[in-house]
Design a protein around this motif. Structure first.
Motif, PDB file in Angstrom:
ATOM      1  N   SER A  17      -0.471  -1.147  -8.437  1.00 17.36           N
ATOM      2  CA  SER A  17      -1.468  -0.077  -8.577  1.00 17.36           C
ATOM      3  C   SER A  17      -2.418   0.008  -9.607  1.00 17.36           C
ATOM      4  N   VAL A  63      -7.065   4.158   3.876  1.00 18.53           N
ATOM      5  CA  VAL A  63      -6.282   4.425   2.460  1.00 18.53           C
ATOM      6  C   VAL A  63      -5.294   5.656   2.369  1.00 18.53           C
ATOM      7  N   ARG A  66      -1.922   6.169   0.838  1.00 20.39           N
ATOM      8  CA  ARG A  66      -1.986   5.307  -0.319  1.00 20.39           C
ATOM      9  C   ARG A  66      -2.615   5.626  -1.446  1.00 20.39           C
ATOM     10  N   MET A  82      -4.738   4.386  -6.728  1.00 22.43           N
ATOM     11  CA  MET A  82      -4.450   3.567  -5.735  1.00 22.43           C
ATOM     12  C   MET A  82      -3.100   2.863  -5.773  1.00 22.43           C
ATOM     13  N   ASN A  83      -2.338   3.057  -4.787  1.00 20.64           N
ATOM     14  CA  ASN A  83      -1.016   2.493  -4.729  1.00 20.64           C
ATOM     15  C   ASN A  83      -0.935   1.822  -3.398  1.00 20.64           C
ATOM     16  N   SER A  84       0.364   0.823  -3.630  1.00 20.40           N
ATOM     17  CA  SER A  84       0.487  -0.116  -2.419  1.00 20.40           C
ATOM     18  C   SER A  84      -0.834  -0.847  -2.136  1.00 20.40           C
ATOM     19  N   LYS A  86      -3.542  -3.724  -1.147  1.00 25.75           N
ATOM     20  CA  LYS A  86      -3.319  -4.672  -0.122  1.00 25.75           C
ATOM     21  C   LYS A  86      -4.429  -5.546  -0.457  1.00 25.75           C
ATOM     22  N   ASP A  89      -7.995  -4.388   0.459  1.00 27.92           N
ATOM     23  CA  ASP A  89      -8.666  -3.296  -0.558  1.00 27.92           C
ATOM     24  C   ASP A  89      -9.621  -3.940  -1.615  1.00 27.92           C
TER      25      ASP A  89
END
Length: 115
Positions: A17, A63, A66, A82-84, A86, A89
Motif C-alpha cells: 500500500s 483501480v 483497491r 492505494m491498496n493491493s 500491482k 500500477d
C-alpha cells in the motif's frame, strides 16, 4: 496562480500500500474537482480517481475496489489510498485540481510496484 505539491510516492512490493497526498496553495476561492491521473511509460495519461466538493467519487476501472480518494477541504488537500498494488500500477501519478478560476496539475510523483 495555484500550485499543487504532491508527496507519498515511492517503491513498494506487489500487494503493498501507499498513500499519496496533494496540497494546493495560492489564491483559491474554491476547488470543485480534485483528482488523480497516472501515466506509465509509453502510454497515455489516464484517469485514476476524482472527487467533487460534495464527495461524489469516480474511479478508473482498473483501480476500483483497491484505491480510495478523499479530500480535506479545509486544507485544500486530496489523498489517494492505494491498496493491493500491482506491477501495472507503476506510473507517474499526477494531481489535478479544478476551481472556478483555475485548473492546475501537480508535477507528478513516481510510484513503482516491484519485488
Amino acid at each position: 496562480q495555484v500550485q499543487l505539491v504532491e508527496s507519498g510516492g515511492g517503491l513498494v512490493q506487489p500487494g503493498g500500500s501507499l498513500r499519496l497526498s496533494c496540497a494546493a496553495s495560492g489564491s483559491i476561492f474554491s476547488i470543485n474537482i480534485m483528482g488523480w491521473y497516472r501515466q506509465a511509460p509509453g502510454k497515455e495519461r489516464e484517469l485514476v480517481a476524482t472527487i467533487t466538493t460534495g464527495g461524489s467519487r469516480n474511479y478508473g476501472d482498473s483501480v476500483k475496489g483497491r484505491f480510495t480518494i478523499s479530500r480535506d477541504n479545509a486544507r485544500n488537500t486530496v489523498y489517494l489510498q492505494m491498496n493491493s498494488l500491482k506491477s501495472e500500477d507503476t506510473a507517474v501519478y499526477y494531481c489535478r485540481m479544478i476551481g472556478v478560476e483555475f485548473a492546475s496539475w501537480g508535477q507528478g510523483t513516481q510510484v513503482t510496484v516491484s519485488s
